[in-house]
Design a protein around this motif. Structure first.
Motif, PDB file in Angstrom:
ATOM      1  N   THR A 223      -4.669  -2.915  -2.751  1.00 46.05           N
ATOM      2  CA  THR A 223      -4.697  -2.002  -1.603  1.00 46.05           C
ATOM      3  C   THR A 223      -3.322  -1.377  -1.410  1.00 46.05           C
ATOM      4  OG1 THR A 223      -6.323  -3.439  -0.520  1.00 46.05           O
ATOM      5  CG2 THR A 223      -5.160  -1.904   0.890  1.00 46.05           C
ATOM      6  N   THR A 224      -3.289  -0.116  -0.984  1.00 43.50           N
ATOM      7  CA  THR A 224      -2.025   0.497  -0.579  1.00 43.50           C
ATOM      8  C   THR A 224      -1.855   0.344   0.926  1.00 43.50           C
ATOM      9  OG1 THR A 224      -2.942   2.694  -0.158  1.00 43.50           O
ATOM     10  CG2 THR A 224      -2.201   2.225  -2.424  1.00 43.50           C
ATOM     11  N   ASN A 225      -0.655   0.613   1.397  1.00 43.50           N
ATOM     12  CA  ASN A 225      -0.386   0.504   2.831  1.00 43.50           C
ATOM     13  C   ASN A 225      -1.231   1.494   3.630  1.00 43.50           C
ATOM     14  OD1 ASN A 225       1.418   1.457   5.316  1.00 43.50           O
ATOM     15  ND2 ASN A 225       1.852  -0.681   4.879  1.00 43.50           N
ATOM     16  N   ALA A 226      -1.407   2.719   3.100  1.00 42.27           N
ATOM     17  CA  ALA A 226      -2.215   3.725   3.795  1.00 42.27           C
ATOM     18  C   ALA A 226      -3.674   3.290   3.866  1.00 42.27           C
ATOM     19  CB  ALA A 226      -2.095   5.076   3.092  1.00 42.27           C
ATOM     20  N   GLU A 227      -4.190   2.709   2.784  1.00 39.16           N
ATOM     21  CA  GLU A 227      -5.576   2.212   2.769  1.00 39.16           C
ATOM     22  C   GLU A 227      -5.747   1.077   3.771  1.00 39.16           C
ATOM     23  OE1 GLU A 227      -6.559   3.222  -1.934  1.00 39.16           O
ATOM     24  OE2 GLU A 227      -5.779   1.256  -1.360  1.00 39.16           O
ATOM     25  N   PHE A 228      -4.731   0.218   3.855  1.00 37.18           N
ATOM     26  CA  PHE A 228      -4.783  -0.868   4.841  1.00 37.18           C
ATOM     27  C   PHE A 228      -4.823  -0.306   6.260  1.00 37.18           C
ATOM     28  CE2 PHE A 228      -2.434  -3.463   7.891  1.00 37.18           C
ATOM     29  CZ  PHE A 228      -3.252  -4.602   7.925  1.00 37.18           C
ATOM     30  N   ALA A 229      -3.962   0.669   6.555  1.00 37.24           N
ATOM     31  CA  ALA A 229      -3.914   1.263   7.897  1.00 37.24           C
ATOM     32  C   ALA A 229      -5.260   1.885   8.260  1.00 37.24           C
ATOM     33  CB  ALA A 229      -2.796   2.305   7.966  1.00 37.24           C
ATOM     34  N   ARG A 230      -5.861   2.620   7.303  1.00 38.10           N
ATOM     35  CA  ARG A 230      -7.169   3.239   7.567  1.00 38.10           C
ATOM     36  C   ARG A 230      -8.233   2.178   7.826  1.00 38.10           C
ATOM     37  NH1 ARG A 230      -5.641   7.006   3.572  1.00 38.10           N
ATOM     38  NH2 ARG A 230      -6.745   5.851   1.949  1.00 38.10           N
TER      39      ARG A 230
END
Length: 293
Positions: A223-230
């Motif tokens: 997972t990327t940080n942006a995917e985690f935030a979403r």
């Protein structure tokens, strides 16, 4: 099984102790304060290791405490809280007339160099490029025992996600208010693990005799940080598109410590899966639904 746990009163330790007791194991904590089913670090240094079948060390000062400035004094605290407790346990294990059969240490994926392209498994090189990677190298070296009378396991943990603490505890308020979002660019990888799986891996390593050496304590889903935030925003039913600028992160945590948030590693649990461990939460969406749902 009689299990001795250092750092057993923290977020991960509390979950581990609950799991071990539910499985019928007898747990003794090593802590700063005396109490029932506890020994203090001073007693350990003075009297040696109490009889046990396994020892686990989770002790260590929280690196990402935003209330502490990243100066030499705090860096020494971070280093000493890990190295001294680990060294003490390793020394008492090596001197014990009947040493435990298993010795487990939890360190971190900061061992691996941040990269947007490189993939790391348990055999990948690292541990030699900044304060945190060098810390993991020293930490794991402090735990090493000579001989093979005690099975040795090191779990390099990712960001631990769980209800009531860990990384999620610090993020929930802004996300609930609709003010959450990616940190910095959001492109950096975000190696994570549900707390139930981290303590599950530790219990698995205690019980399965062929498990030894390095295990990556991360979920299989990259997972990327942006995917985690979403995904966290979606689990809460809130928007999550307001990024936290890298300059703000650096101002709060200091440039060196901010790297842990602004840069990340693509870490895979190849050997962990190879031991036969089955994840309860291999996917991020299900993990977050369990935590915040």
């Amino acid at each position: 099984m009689r299990v001795l746990v250092g750092g057993g009163t923290g977020f991960i330790g509390t979950a581990l102790v609950q799991l071990l007791k539910a499985q019928g194991h007898e747990v003794t904590l090593i802590s700063r304060k005396p109490g029932p089913d506890r020994v203090t670090w001073e007693e350990l240094a003075r009297s040696g290791l109490p009889r046990c079948d396994a020892a686990v060390n989770l002790a260590g000062q929280n690196v990402l405490n935003p209330l502490r400035r990243w100066n030499e004094a705090f860096q020494k605290e971070v280093l000493d809280s890990r190295l001294e407790t680990t060294q003490m346990l390793a020394n008492t294990i090596s001197k014990a007339p009947q040493p435990p059969k298993t010795w487990i240490l939890v360190t971190g994926v900061a061992y691996y160099r941040p990269s947007l392209t490189q993939e790391y498994d348990e055999d990948s090189p690292g541990g030699d490029f900044d304060f945190f990677s060098n810390l993991v190298t020293k930490w794991e070296a402090a735990a090493r025992l000579s001989g093979d009378s005690t099975r040795q396991v090191v779990v390099r943990s990712g960001v631990v996600l769980g209800r009531g603490g860990g990384a999620i505890g610090q993020m929930l308020l802004p996300f609930r208010l609709g003010l959450g979002g990616p940190i910095g660019s959001g492109h950096q990888f975000f190696p994570w693990i549900h707390i139930r799986d981290l303590v599950g891996i530790l219990a698995h390593a205690l019980e399965v005799k062929h498990v030894q050496g390095i295990l990556n304590g991360v979920a299989p889903a990259v997972t990327t940080n942006a995917e985690f935030a979403r995904a966290l925003g979606a689990a809460l039913g809130r928007p999550a598109f307001i990024p936290v600028p890298s300059t703000v992160v650096q101002a709060v945590f200091g440039r060196e410590r901010a790297i842990m948030l602004l840069e990340g590693q693509k870490v895979v649990p190849r050997r962990t899966l190879g031991t036969g461990y089955q994840y309860s939460f291999p996917k991020l969406e299900a993990a977050l639904k369990d935590i915040v749902g």
